[in-house]
Design a protein around this motif. Sequence first.
Motif, short mmCIF file in Angstrom:
data_model
loop_
_atom_site.label_atom_id
_atom_site.label_comp_id
_atom_site.label_asym_id
_atom_site.label_seq_id
_atom_site.Cartn_x
_atom_site.Cartn_y
_atom_site.Cartn_z
N TYR A 169 7.25 15.12 -6.90
CA TYR A 169 7.74 14.00 -7.72
C TYR A 169 7.72 12.67 -6.97
O TYR A 169 7.68 11.60 -7.57
CB TYR A 169 9.16 14.29 -8.24
N LEU A 170 7.74 12.74 -5.64
CA LEU A 170 7.74 11.51 -4.85
C LEU A 170 6.40 10.77 -4.98
O LEU A 170 6.31 9.58 -4.71
CB LEU A 170 7.98 11.82 -3.37
N LEU A 171 5.38 11.50 -5.40
CA LEU A 171 4.05 10.88 -5.47
C LEU A 171 3.75 10.30 -6.85
O LEU A 171 2.71 9.69 -7.05
CB LEU A 171 2.97 11.89 -5.11
N ASN A 172 4.68 10.49 -7.77
CA ASN A 172 4.40 10.11 -9.16
C ASN A 172 3.99 8.67 -9.35
O ASN A 172 3.15 8.36 -10.17
CB ASN A 172 5.62 10.39 -10.06
N GLN A 186 0.86 -1.19 0.00
CA GLN A 186 0.00 0.00 0.00
C GLN A 186 0.90 1.24 0.00
O GLN A 186 2.02 1.17 0.47
CB GLN A 186 -0.83 0.03 1.28
N PRO A 187 0.39 2.39 -0.50
CA PRO A 187 1.20 3.61 -0.42
C PRO A 187 1.53 3.99 1.03
O PRO A 187 0.73 3.71 1.93
CB PRO A 187 0.31 4.68 -1.06
N LEU A 188 2.67 4.61 1.23
CA LEU A 188 3.06 5.07 2.57
C LEU A 188 2.16 6.24 2.97
O LEU A 188 2.13 7.26 2.28
CB LEU A 188 4.53 5.53 2.54
N PRO A 189 1.42 6.12 4.06
CA PRO A 189 0.54 7.23 4.45
C PRO A 189 1.28 8.36 5.15
O PRO A 189 2.09 8.13 6.06
CB PRO A 189 -0.48 6.58 5.39
N ILE A 190 1.00 9.57 4.70
CA ILE A 190 1.62 10.77 5.27
C ILE A 190 0.48 11.69 5.71
O ILE A 190 -0.48 11.88 4.96
CB ILE A 190 2.50 11.45 4.20
N TYR A 191 0.60 12.22 6.91
CA TYR A 191 -0.47 13.04 7.49
C TYR A 191 0.05 14.45 7.71
O TYR A 191 1.09 14.63 8.37
CB TYR A 191 -0.94 12.44 8.81
#
Length: 249
Positions: free
Chosen positions: A116-119, A96-101
């Motif tokens: 760009y990290l979310l590409n 799963q994507p790493l969750p960032i809050y």
Amino acid sequence: MKIRILGCGPSNGLPSLSRGYGLCDPKEPKNNRTRSSALIQTNDHRHILIDTGPEVRLQLIGAGNPKIDAVLYTHHHYDHMGGADDLRSFTADRQQPLPIYLSAIDKNNFLKSWGYLLNQGQMQLNVIEPFRPFFIGNTEILPVRQYHGTQISMGFRFQNFAYSTDVKTMDLEGFEALKGIDAWVLGVVSSRANFKHVHLSEALQWIDRVQAKRTWLTHMGQRLDYQTLCQELPAHIRPAYDGLEIEVA
Ligand SMILES: [Zn+2]
Ligand SMILES: [Zn+2]
């Protein structure tokens, strides 16, 4: 729950390039302070990273290189977000994507520098709001609104522990949200008045007000020598140091 102080230094670290150790004893190893950040190990064995300063890679290697399950941001200043590119190390093998809050403003700032990290869909940015709790696994986290110079930063309460750095003032709701905590990590940059940070004597009043049982100071600058603080502060208030581990029931 276990908390590791990854770094407890001010925005320019200690020693800083401009002022060295200032009033801090250079012979005391606990006066070597990297940028402020913490790692929470929850009761259900998740690792939550608070902030990614420029030294985050070395800080996490020092902590045994744990797998990171989620990241919380207090705010977007360089000393708290500047190492975000190193999060790539935690996205590669995930299902799963790493969750960032982070807050809506901090999300915009994150996207400007690290969009760009979310590409490749390996991270997921989740917008949080003050006083709206959310869960990571079984751990409930309450974001606390803080005033930090002209900006808003976020503190976090996890059960009986709270982490509050880069804060000059809080509103009534903020103080109420922290009532009854057992352990508090509070950012205090100096013994002198500061536009963006609570200073030492104000912090002592806050600790009284919140009735925190134990408090550790973080984000400490060149006026706050480790041993001097140990001698002068009451026993339930201690300066943190890089690598300090705190256990909270
Ligand atoms: Zn800071
Ligand atoms: Zn800041």
